[in-house]
Design a protein around this motif. Structure first.
Motif, mmCIF file in Angstrom:
data_model
loop_
_atom_site.group_PDB
_atom_site.id
_atom_site.type_symbol
_atom_site.label_atom_id
_atom_site.label_comp_id
_atom_site.label_asym_id
_atom_site.label_seq_id
_atom_site.Cartn_x
_atom_site.Cartn_y
_atom_site.Cartn_z
ATOM 1 N N PRO A 21 -28.999 67.975 -2.352
ATOM 2 C CA PRO A 21 -28.469 66.621 -1.962
ATOM 3 C C PRO A 21 -27.012 66.589 -2.022
ATOM 4 O O PRO A 21 -26.527 67.138 -2.904
ATOM 5 N N ASN A 22 -26.377 65.830 -1.041
ATOM 6 C CA ASN A 22 -25.021 65.254 -1.128
ATOM 7 C C ASN A 22 -24.011 66.550 -0.844
ATOM 8 O O ASN A 22 -22.754 66.611 -1.186
ATOM 9 N N THR A 23 -24.494 67.755 -0.376
ATOM 10 C CA THR A 23 -23.559 68.613 -0.121
ATOM 11 C C THR A 23 -22.623 68.667 0.912
ATOM 12 O O THR A 23 -21.478 69.382 0.981
ATOM 13 N N GLN A 24 -22.781 67.734 1.941
ATOM 14 C CA GLN A 24 -21.835 67.332 2.872
ATOM 15 C C GLN A 24 -20.648 66.430 2.309
ATOM 16 O O GLN A 24 -19.745 66.350 3.182
ATOM 17 N N GLU A 25 -20.752 66.008 1.024
ATOM 18 C CA GLU A 25 -19.714 65.064 1.011
ATOM 19 C C GLU A 25 -18.748 65.630 -0.160
ATOM 20 O O GLU A 25 -17.953 64.724 -0.917
ATOM 21 N N PHE A 26 -18.978 66.691 -0.628
ATOM 22 C CA PHE A 26 -18.231 67.090 -1.811
ATOM 23 C C PHE A 26 -16.765 67.441 -1.584
ATOM 24 O O PHE A 26 -16.442 67.525 -0.255
ATOM 25 N N GLN A 27 -16.083 67.398 -2.598
ATOM 26 C CA GLN A 27 -14.635 67.799 -2.751
ATOM 27 C C GLN A 27 -14.454 68.921 -3.721
ATOM 28 O O GLN A 27 -15.216 69.072 -4.808
ATOM 29 N N GLY A 28 -13.362 69.874 -3.572
ATOM 30 C CA GLY A 28 -13.223 70.678 -4.477
ATOM 31 C C GLY A 28 -11.562 71.183 -4.747
ATOM 32 O O GLY A 28 -10.885 70.909 -3.485
ATOM 33 N N GLN A 29 -11.346 71.773 -5.690
ATOM 34 C CA GLN A 29 -9.833 72.166 -5.841
ATOM 35 C C GLN A 29 -9.910 73.533 -6.388
ATOM 36 O O GLN A 29 -10.567 74.113 -7.330
ATOM 37 N N ALA A 30 -9.240 74.500 -5.609
ATOM 38 C CA ALA A 30 -9.141 75.969 -6.139
ATOM 39 C C ALA A 30 -7.589 76.220 -6.340
ATOM 40 O O ALA A 30 -6.624 75.870 -5.508
ATOM 41 N N ILE A 31 -7.049 76.949 -7.634
ATOM 42 C CA ILE A 31 -6.044 77.375 -8.067
ATOM 43 C C ILE A 31 -5.877 78.755 -7.414
ATOM 44 O O ILE A 31 -6.893 79.651 -7.860
ATOM 45 N N TYR A 32 -4.786 79.207 -6.742
ATOM 46 C CA TYR A 32 -4.461 80.554 -6.592
ATOM 47 C C TYR A 32 -3.335 81.395 -7.179
ATOM 48 O O TYR A 32 -2.486 80.570 -6.940
ATOM 49 N N LEU A 33 -3.407 82.315 -7.629
ATOM 50 C CA LEU A 33 -2.264 83.175 -8.205
ATOM 51 C C LEU A 33 -2.040 84.023 -7.195
ATOM 52 O O LEU A 33 -2.922 85.050 -6.831
ATOM 53 N N SER A 34 -0.651 84.329 -6.809
ATOM 54 C CA SER A 34 -0.535 85.282 -5.706
ATOM 55 C C SER A 34 0.833 86.280 -6.055
ATOM 56 O O SER A 34 1.672 85.599 -6.743
ATOM 57 N N LYS A 35 0.438 87.540 -6.110
ATOM 58 C CA LYS A 35 1.446 88.599 -6.472
ATOM 59 C C LYS A 35 1.645 89.315 -5.134
ATOM 60 O O LYS A 35 0.861 89.889 -4.581
ATOM 61 N N SER A 36 3.017 89.748 -5.182
ATOM 62 C CA SER A 36 3.425 90.733 -4.164
ATOM 63 C C SER A 36 4.321 91.892 -4.896
ATOM 64 O O SER A 36 5.096 91.459 -5.705
ATOM 65 N N THR A 37 4.197 93.085 -4.182
ATOM 66 C CA THR A 37 4.941 94.164 -4.763
ATOM 67 C C THR A 37 6.147 94.290 -3.646
ATOM 68 O O THR A 37 6.262 93.754 -2.495
ATOM 69 N N MET A 38 7.310 94.774 -4.473
ATOM 70 C CA MET A 38 8.350 94.787 -3.611
ATOM 71 C C MET A 38 9.140 96.557 -3.510
ATOM 72 O O MET A 38 8.948 97.148 -4.406
ATOM 73 N N LYS A 236 -13.210 64.021 -10.794
ATOM 74 C CA LYS A 236 -13.289 62.578 -10.996
ATOM 75 C C LYS A 236 -12.405 61.755 -10.202
ATOM 76 O O LYS A 236 -13.031 60.681 -9.464
ATOM 77 N N ASP A 237 -11.210 62.127 -9.854
ATOM 78 C CA ASP A 237 -10.265 61.627 -8.930
ATOM 79 C C ASP A 237 -10.347 61.894 -7.735
ATOM 80 O O ASP A 237 -10.402 63.348 -7.665
ATOM 81 N N ASN A 238 -10.698 61.296 -6.713
ATOM 82 C CA ASN A 238 -10.565 61.821 -5.210
ATOM 83 C C ASN A 238 -9.263 62.357 -4.936
ATOM 84 O O ASN A 238 -8.194 61.892 -5.280
ATOM 85 N N LEU A 239 -9.381 63.571 -4.265
ATOM 86 C CA LEU A 239 -8.065 64.490 -3.895
ATOM 87 C C LEU A 239 -7.913 63.587 -2.500
ATOM 88 O O LEU A 239 -8.622 63.463 -1.480
ATOM 89 N N LYS A 240 -6.409 63.919 -2.430
ATOM 90 C CA LYS A 240 -5.778 63.570 -1.040
ATOM 91 C C LYS A 240 -5.732 64.905 -0.089
ATOM 92 O O LYS A 240 -5.316 65.712 -0.512
ATOM 93 N N ILE A 241 -6.618 64.772 0.934
ATOM 94 C CA ILE A 241 -7.027 65.789 1.846
ATOM 95 C C ILE A 241 -6.237 65.106 3.228
ATOM 96 O O ILE A 241 -7.385 64.735 4.081
#
Length: 276
Positions: A21-38, A236-241
């Motif tokens: 139930p309700n899978t069409q209405e969910f929100q989520g937040q993902a944090i990504y760490l980015s690393k680059s070599t030089m 808990k708090d709605n995300l601004k998308i």
């Protein structure tokens, strides 16, 4: 985009999720760490280890970044967390001119809206989403609590870095234009490897990446790796998308032409000052 054939496990997970139930209405937040070599190349061969270490510390903000992806079923907003310069304590104003701005994607409408700032002028880049011809694999690995599947694609490098520019790239372009004998340059391609989880059934991912039957948790492309370090589902708090709406509206090509023309002007002005 070619038809996607899912591994059996992914199909089972999607069937379970689709009847939850309700899978069409969910929100989520993902944090990504980015690393680059030089790669320092021939220039680096003439430097001491201490000099190399100092340069990498100076460029830490450009080599290691943190991003946030807020998403619902159809839309996402991807943002870089601003950091202070590791040496001076200031923000990296030069790098900001060639960095990815706030990025909105709508996978249903095939819509990209991205803010870019170039020397104080704000642009609103509106275009279609980057196309990926994903090759689906059966290889799996665990990322956190999520089972992920491997997918790969070969993409023109310039299409992944359309917002990034360099003086070297400009000089090579001018040399090709001035050389009447030059043949059509070979297109530089980047191998992209993505790991997605059907346990979060959205087609989103970090940066330009999208189009898989599950949230992309890891991407390896060229010298850069993006790895999801944290996921919050239904906060808990709605995300601004919402799509950004400030700046001169252009598409990717128009933005590139504008920036390159300005860089040419700056190069010509610098050449005039030197010749005086």
């Amino acid at each position: 985009m070619k038809k996607i054939l899912l591994p059996l496990f992914a199909i089972v997970v999607l069937l379970i999720v689709s009847f939850t139930p309700n899978t069409q209405e969910f929100q989520g937040q993902a944090i990504y760490l980015s690393k680059s070599t030089m790669e320092l190349g021939n220039w680096g061969a003439r430097m001491s280890e201490a000099q190399k270490k100092q340069i990498k510390a100076r460029l830490k903000n450009r080599l290691e970044k943190t991003y946030t992806l807020n998403f619902n079923k159809e839309e996402s907003v991807f943002n870089e967390e601003e950091k202070l310069d590791a040496i001076s304590g200031a923000t990296d104003s030069w790098g900001k001119n060639f960095a990815r701005g706030e990025q909105y994607k709508n996978v249903k409408a095939n819509e990209l809206v991205q803010t870019q700032e170039f020397y104080g002028k704000k642009f609103l880049v509106k275009d279609g989403l980057q196309e990926f011809d994903w090759n689906m694999g059966s290889e799996t690995k665990q990322i956190g609590q999520y089972m992920c599947f491997k997918a790969s694609a070969l993409v023109p490098t310039d299409e992944l870095t359309w917002f990034d520019f360099s003086w070297g790239k400009l000089r090579r372009q001018q040399a090709q234009q001035n050389d009447s004998t030059a043949t059509t340059p070979e297109i530089d391609m980047t191998q992209v490897v993505a790991w997605y989880t059907p346990q979060i059934p959205v087609s989103h991912g970090p940066a330009e990446y999208w189009g898989l039957p599950g949230l992309i948790l890891e991407v390896n492309a060229g010298n850069t790796t993006m790895l999801c370090s944290k996921i919050i589902m239904n906060p808990k708090d709605n995300l601004k998308i919402v799509a950004p709406d400030k700046g001169k509206i252009v598409d990717k090509t128009e933005y590139q032409v504008t920036v390159l023309d300005k860089m040419k002007e700056m190069m010509e002005n610098r050449g005039r000052r030197r010749s005086r």
